[in-house]
Design a protein around this motif. Sequence first.
Motif, PDB file in Angstrom:
ATOM      1  N   LEU A  31      -5.843  -1.574   6.087  1.00 55.69           N
ATOM      2  CA  LEU A  31      -5.558  -0.620   5.009  1.00 55.69           C
ATOM      3  C   LEU A  31      -6.313   0.692   5.138  1.00 55.69           C
ATOM      4  O   LEU A  31      -5.794   1.738   4.749  1.00 55.69           O
ATOM      5  CB  LEU A  31      -5.858  -1.255   3.649  1.00 55.69           C
ATOM      6  CG  LEU A  31      -5.009  -2.468   3.282  1.00 55.69           C
ATOM      7  CD1 LEU A  31      -5.397  -2.976   1.901  1.00 55.69           C
ATOM      8  CD2 LEU A  31      -3.524  -2.165   3.354  1.00 55.69           C
ATOM      9  N   GLN A  37       0.827  -1.202   0.000  1.00 54.85           N
ATOM     10  CA  GLN A  37       0.000   0.000   0.000  1.00 54.85           C
ATOM     11  C   GLN A  37       0.866   1.258   0.000  1.00 54.85           C
ATOM     12  O   GLN A  37       0.608   2.197  -0.757  1.00 54.85           O
ATOM     13  CB  GLN A  37      -0.930   0.007   1.206  1.00 54.85           C
ATOM     14  CG  GLN A  37      -1.849   1.224   1.243  1.00 54.85           C
ATOM     15  CD  GLN A  37      -2.682   1.289   2.502  1.00 54.85           C
ATOM     16  OE1 GLN A  37      -2.232   0.894   3.576  1.00 54.85           O
ATOM     17  NE2 GLN A  37      -3.895   1.782   2.362  1.00 54.85           N
ATOM     18  N   SER A  42       3.964   1.574  -0.991  1.00 55.71           N
ATOM     19  CA  SER A  42       4.824   1.689  -2.177  1.00 55.71           C
ATOM     20  C   SER A  42       4.054   1.863  -3.479  1.00 55.71           C
ATOM     21  O   SER A  42       4.558   2.495  -4.406  1.00 55.71           O
ATOM     22  CB  SER A  42       5.700   0.439  -2.305  1.00 55.71           C
ATOM     23  OG  SER A  42       6.553   0.332  -1.194  1.00 55.71           O
ATOM     24  N   PHE A  43       2.863   1.284  -3.550  1.00 54.02           N
ATOM     25  CA  PHE A  43       2.118   1.305  -4.810  1.00 54.02           C
ATOM     26  C   PHE A  43       0.756   1.950  -4.627  1.00 54.02           C
ATOM     27  O   PHE A  43       0.604   3.124  -4.912  1.00 54.02           O
ATOM     28  CB  PHE A  43       2.004  -0.117  -5.382  1.00 54.02           C
ATOM     29  CG  PHE A  43       3.335  -0.735  -5.677  1.00 54.02           C
ATOM     30  CD1 PHE A  43       4.044  -0.392  -6.821  1.00 54.02           C
ATOM     31  CD2 PHE A  43       3.912  -1.638  -4.786  1.00 54.02           C
ATOM     32  CE1 PHE A  43       5.291  -0.947  -7.075  1.00 54.02           C
ATOM     33  CE2 PHE A  43       5.155  -2.200  -5.035  1.00 54.02           C
ATOM     34  CZ  PHE A  43       5.852  -1.854  -6.177  1.00 54.02           C
ATOM     35  N   SER A  44      -0.207   1.203  -4.140  1.00 52.15           N
ATOM     36  CA  SER A  44      -1.544   1.761  -3.941  1.00 52.15           C
ATOM     37  C   SER A  44      -2.361   0.848  -3.038  1.00 52.15           C
ATOM     38  O   SER A  44      -2.006  -0.310  -2.817  1.00 52.15           O
ATOM     39  CB  SER A  44      -2.281   1.920  -5.278  1.00 52.15           C
ATOM     40  OG  SER A  44      -2.620   0.646  -5.804  1.00 52.15           O
ATOM     41  N   THR A  45      -3.463   1.396  -2.552  1.00 55.44           N
ATOM     42  CA  THR A  45      -4.366   0.597  -1.731  1.00 55.44           C
ATOM     43  C   THR A  45      -4.948  -0.546  -2.548  1.00 55.44           C
ATOM     44  O   THR A  45      -5.057  -1.672  -2.058  1.00 55.44           O
ATOM     45  CB  THR A  45      -5.473   1.490  -1.149  1.00 55.44           C
ATOM     46  OG1 THR A  45      -4.869   2.493  -0.321  1.00 55.44           O
ATOM     47  CG2 THR A  45      -6.463   0.687  -0.319  1.00 55.44           C
ATOM     48  N   LEU A  46      -5.298  -0.285  -3.790  1.00 53.16           N
ATOM     49  CA  LEU A  46      -5.866  -1.341  -4.635  1.00 53.16           C
ATOM     50  C   LEU A  46      -4.886  -2.501  -4.805  1.00 53.16           C
ATOM     51  O   LEU A  46      -5.273  -3.666  -4.701  1.00 53.16           O
ATOM     52  CB  LEU A  46      -6.274  -0.782  -6.000  1.00 53.16           C
ATOM     53  CG  LEU A  46      -6.924  -1.782  -6.953  1.00 53.16           C
ATOM     54  CD1 LEU A  46      -8.162  -2.415  -6.330  1.00 53.16           C
ATOM     55  CD2 LEU A  46      -7.260  -1.108  -8.265  1.00 53.16           C
ATOM     56  N   CYS A  47      -3.628  -2.202  -5.045  1.00 52.31           N
ATOM     57  CA  CYS A  47      -2.616  -3.260  -5.165  1.00 52.31           C
ATOM     58  C   CYS A  47      -2.522  -4.060  -3.868  1.00 52.31           C
ATOM     59  O   CYS A  47      -2.405  -5.287  -3.895  1.00 52.31           O
ATOM     60  CB  CYS A  47      -1.253  -2.671  -5.504  1.00 52.31           C
ATOM     61  SG  CYS A  47      -1.114  -2.033  -7.175  1.00 52.31           S
TER      62      CYS A  47
END
Length: 67
Positions: free
Chosen positions: A51, A25, A27-32
Motif C-alpha cells: 500500500l 485503496q 476506490s476508497f482509501s488507504t485506511l479502508c
Amino acid sequence: MALLQYLPRVDLARSEIVDRGIEVQASFSTLCAVEYMKSHNIAPHIIRRVLLQPAQRRSAARVMHKN
C-alpha cells in the motif's frame, strides 16, 4: 539501488486478498485497504509494502501462481 528479488506467490487465496486490498485503496482509501487486509490476516509488513510502496509491488505479468 539494488534490484529486488521476489519469491513466487504460492498462496492464491492470500494473493487475491492482497490484490483486492490494492483495489480497495484505489476506490476508497488507504485506511479502508489496511483494515480489509488486517481483517484477512495479511502480515503488517506486506500491507505496508503493497500500500505504501507501490513501486515495489510485483507486476501481474511477472508473478506465477503455484497450486
